[in-house]
Write a protein that holds these residues in place. Sequence first.
Motif, PDB file in Angstrom:
ATOM      1  N   LEU A 246       0.869  -1.179   0.113  1.00 36.96           N
ATOM      2  CA  LEU A 246       0.002   0.062   0.022  1.00 36.96           C
ATOM      3  C   LEU A 246       1.087   1.303  -0.040  1.00 36.96           C
ATOM      4  N   VAL A 247       1.027   2.000  -1.054  1.00 36.06           N
ATOM      5  CA  VAL A 247       1.758   3.031  -1.310  1.00 36.06           C
ATOM      6  C   VAL A 247       1.260   4.407  -1.338  1.00 36.06           C
ATOM      7  N   ASP A 248       1.725   5.577  -1.208  1.00 39.85           N
ATOM      8  CA  ASP A 248       1.438   6.601  -1.359  1.00 39.85           C
ATOM      9  C   ASP A 248       1.038   7.062  -2.959  1.00 39.85           C
ATOM     10  N   VAL A 249      -0.007   7.769  -3.149  1.00 39.73           N
ATOM     11  CA  VAL A 249      -0.317   8.060  -4.443  1.00 39.73           C
ATOM     12  C   VAL A 249       0.579   8.655  -5.417  1.00 39.73           C
ATOM     13  N   ASN A 250       1.687   9.225  -4.779  1.00 32.35           N
ATOM     14  CA  ASN A 250       2.887   9.873  -5.355  1.00 32.35           C
ATOM     15  C   ASN A 250       3.851   8.889  -5.775  1.00 32.35           C
ATOM     16  N   THR A 251       3.701   7.892  -5.375  1.00 31.64           N
ATOM     17  CA  THR A 251       5.113   6.716  -5.204  1.00 31.64           C
ATOM     18  C   THR A 251       5.325   6.311  -6.852  1.00 31.64           C
ATOM     19  N   THR A 252       6.315   6.319  -7.402  1.00 28.91           N
ATOM     20  CA  THR A 252       6.649   5.681  -8.608  1.00 28.91           C
ATOM     21  C   THR A 252       7.677   4.400  -8.366  1.00 28.91           C
ATOM     22  N   THR A 253       7.204   3.431  -8.607  1.00 31.94           N
ATOM     23  CA  THR A 253       7.816   2.105  -8.415  1.00 31.94           C
ATOM     24  C   THR A 253       8.757   2.034  -9.750  1.00 31.94           C
ATOM     25  N   ASP A 254      10.234   1.715  -9.308  1.00 28.55           N
ATOM     26  CA  ASP A 254      11.102   1.549 -10.453  1.00 28.55           C
ATOM     27  C   ASP A 254      10.842   0.126 -11.218  1.00 28.55           C
ATOM     28  N   ALA A 255      11.204   0.400 -12.554  1.00 26.85           N
ATOM     29  CA  ALA A 255      10.778  -0.777 -13.518  1.00 26.85           C
ATOM     30  C   ALA A 255      11.596  -2.058 -13.220  1.00 26.85           C
ATOM     31  N   ALA A 256      12.834  -1.569 -12.635  1.00 27.97           N
ATOM     32  CA  ALA A 256      13.711  -2.754 -12.610  1.00 27.97           C
ATOM     33  C   ALA A 256      13.175  -3.681 -11.560  1.00 27.97           C
ATOM     34  N   ILE A 257      12.707  -3.181 -10.519  1.00 30.11           N
ATOM     35  CA  ILE A 257      12.231  -3.827  -9.101  1.00 30.11           C
ATOM     36  C   ILE A 257      10.886  -4.332  -9.592  1.00 30.11           C
ATOM     37  N   SER A 258      10.001  -3.840 -10.268  1.00 29.66           N
ATOM     38  CA  SER A 258       8.805  -4.483 -10.698  1.00 29.66           C
ATOM     39  C   SER A 258       9.058  -5.792 -11.441  1.00 29.66           C
ATOM     40  N   LYS A 259      10.118  -5.807 -12.227  1.00 34.06           N
ATOM     41  CA  LYS A 259      10.329  -6.890 -13.267  1.00 34.06           C
ATOM     42  C   LYS A 259      10.665  -7.952 -12.244  1.00 34.06           C
ATOM     43  N   ILE A 260      11.576  -7.762 -11.464  1.00 32.62           N
ATOM     44  CA  ILE A 260      11.945  -8.765 -10.442  1.00 32.62           C
ATOM     45  C   ILE A 260      10.697  -9.320  -9.752  1.00 32.62           C
ATOM     46  N   ARG A 261       9.960  -8.477  -9.077  1.00 32.12           N
ATOM     47  CA  ARG A 261       8.607  -8.771  -8.440  1.00 32.12           C
ATOM     48  C   ARG A 261       7.891  -9.783  -9.360  1.00 32.12           C
ATOM     49  N   ASP A 262       7.822  -9.522 -10.450  1.00 33.41           N
ATOM     50  CA  ASP A 262       7.171 -10.517 -11.611  1.00 33.41           C
ATOM     51  C   ASP A 262       7.479 -11.824 -11.597  1.00 33.41           C
ATOM     52  N   SER A 263       8.805 -12.239 -11.170  1.00 35.69           N
ATOM     53  CA  SER A 263       9.471 -13.443 -11.494  1.00 35.69           C
ATOM     54  C   SER A 263       8.801 -14.452 -10.749  1.00 35.69           C
ATOM     55  N   PRO A 264       8.675 -15.526 -11.239  1.00 32.28           N
ATOM     56  CA  PRO A 264       7.978 -16.927 -10.344  1.00 32.28           C
ATOM     57  C   PRO A 264       8.503 -16.937  -8.864  1.00 32.28           C
ATOM     58  N   SER A 265       9.780 -16.927  -8.601  1.00 34.26           N
ATOM     59  CA  SER A 265      10.097 -16.944  -7.178  1.00 34.26           C
ATOM     60  C   SER A 265       9.628 -15.966  -6.443  1.00 34.26           C
ATOM     61  N   ILE A 266       9.408 -14.653  -6.668  1.00 34.68           N
ATOM     62  CA  ILE A 266       8.624 -13.691  -5.716  1.00 34.68           C
ATOM     63  C   ILE A 266       7.275 -14.022  -5.777  1.00 34.68           C
ATOM     64  N   MET A 267       6.707 -14.172  -7.113  1.00 35.54           N
ATOM     65  CA  MET A 267       5.134 -14.453  -6.948  1.00 35.54           C
ATOM     66  C   MET A 267       4.760 -15.602  -6.422  1.00 35.54           C
ATOM     67  N   ARG A 268       5.313 -16.706  -6.242  1.00 34.61           N
ATOM     68  CA  ARG A 268       4.997 -17.911  -5.835  1.00 34.61           C
ATOM     69  C   ARG A 268       6.051 -18.608  -5.122  1.00 34.61           C
ATOM     70  N   GLY A 269       7.109 -18.244  -4.910  1.00 35.38           N
ATOM     71  CA  GLY A 269       8.230 -18.997  -4.115  1.00 35.38           C
ATOM     72  C   GLY A 269       8.041 -19.023  -2.712  1.00 35.38           C
ATOM     73  N   ASN A 270       8.853 -20.173  -2.275  1.00 32.20           N
ATOM     74  CA  ASN A 270       9.017 -19.957  -0.617  1.00 32.20           C
ATOM     75  C   ASN A 270       9.489 -18.769   0.092  1.00 32.20           C
ATOM     76  N   CYS A 271       9.291 -18.690   1.285  1.00 32.56           N
ATOM     77  CA  CYS A 271      10.342 -17.381   1.886  1.00 32.56           C
ATOM     78  C   CYS A 271      10.806 -17.795   3.244  1.00 32.56           C
ATOM     79  N   ASP A 272      11.958 -17.912   3.366  1.00 33.85           N
ATOM     80  CA  ASP A 272      12.669 -18.135   4.569  1.00 33.85           C
ATOM     81  C   ASP A 272      13.577 -17.057   4.913  1.00 33.85           C
ATOM     82  N   MET A 273      13.498 -16.695   6.432  1.00 30.23           N
ATOM     83  CA  MET A 273      13.795 -15.558   6.781  1.00 30.23           C
ATOM     84  C   MET A 273      15.124 -15.623   7.819  1.00 30.23           C
TER      85      MET A 273
END
Length: 569
Positions: A450-477
């Motif tokens: 949930l971002v501010d209406v004036n926020t602009t997301t970098d295209a590079a980070i959007s591309k990484i986010r669209d990858s299967p590992s981010i959209m469907r992958g496990n998460c270990d912290m």
Amino acid sequence: MPENKPIDEKTKLQSETYKPISEREMEEEAASRSKTDKSKFKEPDGADERMLSNEDSKVSVNSEIPMKDIKIVMTEKNGDAKVEEEDEKKFGGLSKEELMKFANDPFWVRLRWFLFITFWVLWAAMLFGAIMIIYAAPKCDPPPPRTWWQVGPLAEVKDSISSEKMKSLTNIKGLIISFNDDPYQSVNDSHAVIQLIKDAQEAGKKVIIDLDPSTTNMWFEESQNNNSLYADYYIWKKPKYTGDVREPPNNWKYLNNTSSWVYSPKRNQYYYAPLSAPHLNFRNPAVAEEFAGVVKKFAKLGASGVRVRNAPLLLVDPNFEEETLITNKVGINIGEPGFFVPSKTRDLPDVGSLLFNWNKVVKNVTEGGPLMIDEEISKINSYTVFKNVVVDLPLLVNVFSKPNVTAIVQKLNETFKVDNIKWPLWKENNSSLPSDVVEIVTNLLPGATLVDVNTTTDAAISKIRDSPSIMRGNCDMYSINNDTVFGFIREIAGNPGVLVLLNTANKLATVNINQDIPPLSKLEEVTIQYYSQNYNVTEYKDIGAKKGVTDIPLAPKSVLVLQYVPKKE
């Protein structure tokens, strides 16, 4: 003395002339005979047969056993021979001529056709059965793609936003717009919010309408007059009396340290109004259905999802029991709302079932849109049905304002693994980290932002986010480097993994991936994929460069995104 009898001459002659022949002598005699010229032997002329006695001749001539059925067998002992009769003639099969006599016989022709047809029918049946088994077997379908509200980001906007501004929000997938009027009343196309929904549709944006279902005056007069149809639309309770003094039914309080009950002289009862307005009784199925109708109405006006305000207050204890007092809470005076544990008026166990039914309505009328609530869940069991959280995008607020990395990891493990929240909505308004650092981290963790209406997301980070590992992958912290570095990996089979390293400290930190992150103990190299604006280690700012896995430098309060190829076990 025994009498001496005369010896018979014939007996005497036999005893004197018989001498046993040894086997050796017989073998020598046979060997000598084999050396004799065959020409010395005459062809049989039948003399031997003529020399036989009449009795022997009769047996030979009149025997029913043919000579071809007689077998002479030589024994090893003394060169004896014995005669055996073959039991029966051996069958050698039919000749081709004999078989051809049956080739056109009607019986055998029909039999051959029957077997031929039966074979192919059975073969076709087995083939059909195999196809049906494959068709009917459970499919391992790939998971469906994330919906627009899961991909995000989402932004809250006011009804004063211009259509030009809305068109400029190219990176935002959905807009949350609050409807502050009574949602149960009729709404026409001239309403400002409805106009905003239309503008959003023209700009290619989805709208999530924010509604408060808990209060309305629409049926209150009828209910106050005890009209049988609407008498139970609100929460009513008879007063208590101490002598002649009338008192509210219980100690429920909410706002401004005042009772949540309001007395109605017309009905001579108290009605429940924690928000200074008559509160609807959602234990009445007819009332719950009224809000389902509101959802359908706004869906027809263009809304693609619903966010519910004041969801924890929707239901109250049906037995109207008193709230429990807290005697050791510092800073709260007796009688103030915080003095009571709100277990009778907040987050009731069956609120989940109510929201679950509304969520089904939203999904049906908006083609899979979300049903959200605008508050962070504090009692997860109240919002769980069949072990699943019933609201979409449960809110996580200011997770990265926690004092240390251990607290962050603990909070996230509790969210993902204990509360079973798989895809939350990140809202970060209060953090000591730079805004782009928080944006990178929340974009690569499970969930939407949930971002501010004036926020602009970098295209590079959007591309990484669209990858299967981010959209469907496990998460270990992991908490790394003496509780100063927050690291997590996102990975799904068949795709490169993503490693995110966040330094929360004010000084440079180093990470040894093999030692600090056990699942990557055999990793040999990583690829630089992205970094925050304040990352200032020059040798690690070459996007696409491959690096070793030891002594990876992290600038203060910065984030580094690395890609790796998972090692197969």
